[in-house]
Design a protein around this motif. Structure first.
Motif, short mmCIF file in Angstrom:
data_model
loop_
_atom_site.label_atom_id
_atom_site.label_comp_id
_atom_site.label_asym_id
_atom_site.label_seq_id
_atom_site.Cartn_x
_atom_site.Cartn_y
_atom_site.Cartn_z
N GLN A 1 -11.53 -0.55 -6.30
CA GLN A 1 -10.92 0.76 -6.54
C GLN A 1 -9.53 0.81 -5.89
O GLN A 1 -9.41 0.79 -4.67
CB GLN A 1 -11.80 1.88 -5.99
CG GLN A 1 -11.24 3.27 -6.29
CD GLN A 1 -12.27 4.36 -6.09
OE1 GLN A 1 -13.47 4.13 -6.20
NE2 GLN A 1 -11.80 5.57 -5.80
N GLU A 2 -8.50 0.89 -6.71
CA GLU A 2 -7.14 0.85 -6.21
C GLU A 2 -6.60 2.21 -5.79
O GLU A 2 -5.80 2.30 -4.87
CB GLU A 2 -6.21 0.24 -7.29
CG GLU A 2 -6.58 -1.18 -7.67
CD GLU A 2 -5.69 -1.72 -8.77
OE1 GLU A 2 -4.54 -1.24 -8.92
OE2 GLU A 2 -6.13 -2.62 -9.50
N VAL A 3 -7.03 3.27 -6.47
CA VAL A 3 -6.47 4.61 -6.22
C VAL A 3 -7.55 5.53 -5.66
O VAL A 3 -8.64 5.66 -6.23
CB VAL A 3 -5.88 5.21 -7.52
CG1 VAL A 3 -5.32 6.60 -7.24
CG2 VAL A 3 -4.79 4.30 -8.09
N VAL B 1 0.85 -1.19 0.00
CA VAL B 1 0.00 0.00 0.00
C VAL B 1 0.89 1.24 0.00
O VAL B 1 1.84 1.33 0.77
CB VAL B 1 -0.93 0.03 1.23
CG1 VAL B 1 -1.73 1.32 1.27
CG2 VAL B 1 -1.86 -1.17 1.21
N THR C 1 -2.85 4.34 -2.61
CA THR C 1 -2.90 3.33 -3.66
C THR C 1 -2.84 1.94 -3.05
O THR C 1 -1.91 1.62 -2.30
CB THR C 1 -1.74 3.50 -4.66
OG1 THR C 1 -1.73 4.84 -5.18
CG2 THR C 1 -1.88 2.51 -5.81
N PHE C 2 -3.84 1.13 -3.37
CA PHE C 2 -3.92 -0.25 -2.88
C PHE C 2 -3.56 -1.22 -4.00
O PHE C 2 -3.84 -0.96 -5.17
CB PHE C 2 -5.34 -0.57 -2.39
CG PHE C 2 -5.80 0.23 -1.21
CD1 PHE C 2 -5.56 -0.21 0.09
CD2 PHE C 2 -6.49 1.42 -1.40
CE1 PHE C 2 -5.99 0.52 1.18
CE2 PHE C 2 -6.93 2.16 -0.31
CZ PHE C 2 -6.67 1.71 0.98
N PRO C 3 -2.99 -2.37 -3.66
CA PRO C 3 -2.79 -3.41 -4.67
C PRO C 3 -4.14 -4.03 -5.02
O PRO C 3 -5.09 -3.92 -4.23
CB PRO C 3 -1.87 -4.41 -3.96
CG PRO C 3 -2.21 -4.25 -2.51
CD PRO C 3 -2.51 -2.79 -2.32
N PRO C 4 -4.26 -4.68 -6.16
CA PRO C 4 -5.57 -5.24 -6.58
C PRO C 4 -6.21 -6.13 -5.54
O PRO C 4 -7.43 -6.09 -5.34
CB PRO C 4 -5.21 -6.02 -7.85
CG PRO C 4 -3.99 -5.34 -8.39
CD PRO C 4 -3.22 -4.90 -7.18
N GLN C 5 -5.41 -6.95 -4.84
CA GLN C 5 -5.98 -7.90 -3.89
C GLN C 5 -6.51 -7.22 -2.63
O GLN C 5 -7.18 -7.84 -1.82
CB GLN C 5 -4.95 -8.97 -3.50
CG GLN C 5 -3.76 -8.46 -2.69
CD GLN C 5 -2.61 -7.99 -3.55
OE1 GLN C 5 -2.80 -7.66 -4.73
NE2 GLN C 5 -1.42 -7.98 -2.99
N ASN C 6 -6.23 -5.94 -2.46
CA ASN C 6 -6.71 -5.23 -1.27
C ASN C 6 -7.40 -3.92 -1.63
O ASN C 6 -7.39 -2.97 -0.85
CB ASN C 6 -5.56 -4.95 -0.31
CG ASN C 6 -5.53 -5.94 0.86
OD1 ASN C 6 -6.54 -6.12 1.53
ND2 ASN C 6 -4.40 -6.59 1.07
N ALA C 7 -8.01 -3.89 -2.81
CA ALA C 7 -8.71 -2.69 -3.25
C ALA C 7 -10.18 -2.78 -2.88
O ALA C 7 -10.88 -3.69 -3.32
CB ALA C 7 -8.55 -2.52 -4.76
#
Length: 270
Positions: free
Chosen positions: A156-158, A138, A146-152
């Motif tokens: 929503q990643e950004v 993160v 900004t989160f990685p895909p697995q923790n979005a």
């Protein structure tokens, strides 16, 4: 005509004389050896700089400490925790997550930072919020999360100021830190250098917000249960009712207003 023939013969003679001879740098072999040594030294320094652990002072936490801090993300109107305890092992009992092995800092899907550093990357002055966030990939920047895909959350990643809105309203990134989960004040608010906030003592609370100006900024609702949640990491079995309300997404809470605001991480407020 004789002169031309003589000049041609001399040129041919010089050309034949140079056949089969190796080209040498001026100064013999010293120059190429020096270049090679410089390249080797440069590569060695790069490898060393990447593998060398950062220095730290003797202030806590140390590698002998096992601290717990409550944390949570408040994104528009939803409390959120990072998923994954990172302590997966292979058939030989070895940890498989390289991010976890690098520091030993992690969580257990419980909204708690388990701070028991394996090396100097997470001790003393190096014990900052970014060490934990980096383990989960993160990025916390001024004005952007900004989160990685697995923790979005919701895919929503950004979450970025000026780009992402909450119900059509502009929002901003900020962080609040409390020295203890028992504190009843509004905490210390940071709007810059947020990833460098110190983890200065056991029992702290960190809340990372992407909210509108009028949104409540309080402790995560599970912060009050920090002693019980932290005990899980020590192998203590807790009643099921102590784990209520600690899922990845928790309903909105409300509470006290801001108390202190700062744009840096200087000072003793953690």
């Amino acid at each position: 005509m004789a002169r031309t023939s003589s000049s041609t013969k001399k040129a041919a003679k010089l050309a034949n004389k140079g056949k089969g001879k190796k080209v040498r740098f001026q100064g013999g072999t010293i120059f190429p050896l020096a270049v090679a040594a410089t390249l080797i030294l440069g590569l060695a320094l790069i490898v060393y700089s990447r593998q060398t652990l950062p220095s730290a002072d003797e202030s806590p936490p140390t590698i002998n400490d096992h601290w717990h801090a409550a944390y949570g993300f408040y994104l528009c109107d939803t409390w959120y925790q990072l998923e994954g305890d990172l302590e997966e092992r292979d058939a030989n009992g070895q940890f498989t997550n390289t991010n976890f092995v690098r520091t030993g800092i992690h969580s257990h899907n419980d909204g708690v930072i388990h701070w028991h550093p394996y090396n100097s990357r997470g001790v003393g002055k190096n014990a900052v919020l970014d060490v934990f966030l980096d383990t989960y990939e993160v990025q916390l920047e001024d004005g952007k999360i900004t989160f990685p895909p697995q923790n979005a959350l919701g895919g929503q990643e950004v979450w970025e100021e000026g780009e992402t809105q909450c119900d059509g309203e502009d929002a901003e990134v900020s962080v609040k830190a409390w020295d203890s989960f028992t504190d009843t004040d509004g905490g210390t608010r940071y709007i810059a250098n947020m990833d460098q906030i110190r983890v200065a003592n056991d029992g702290m609370v960190f809340a990372i917000y992407f909210t509108t100006d009028d949104a409540p900024q309080v402790m995560p609702p599970w912060a009050a249960d920090l002693p019980q949640l932290g005990a899980i990491d020590s192998g203590q079995i807790l009643p099921d009712d102590l784990l209520q309300g600690t899922s990845s997404v928790v309903p909105t809470d409300s509470g006290v207003s801001d108390d202190t605001e700062t744009g840096s991480t200087d000072g003793s407020d953690g």
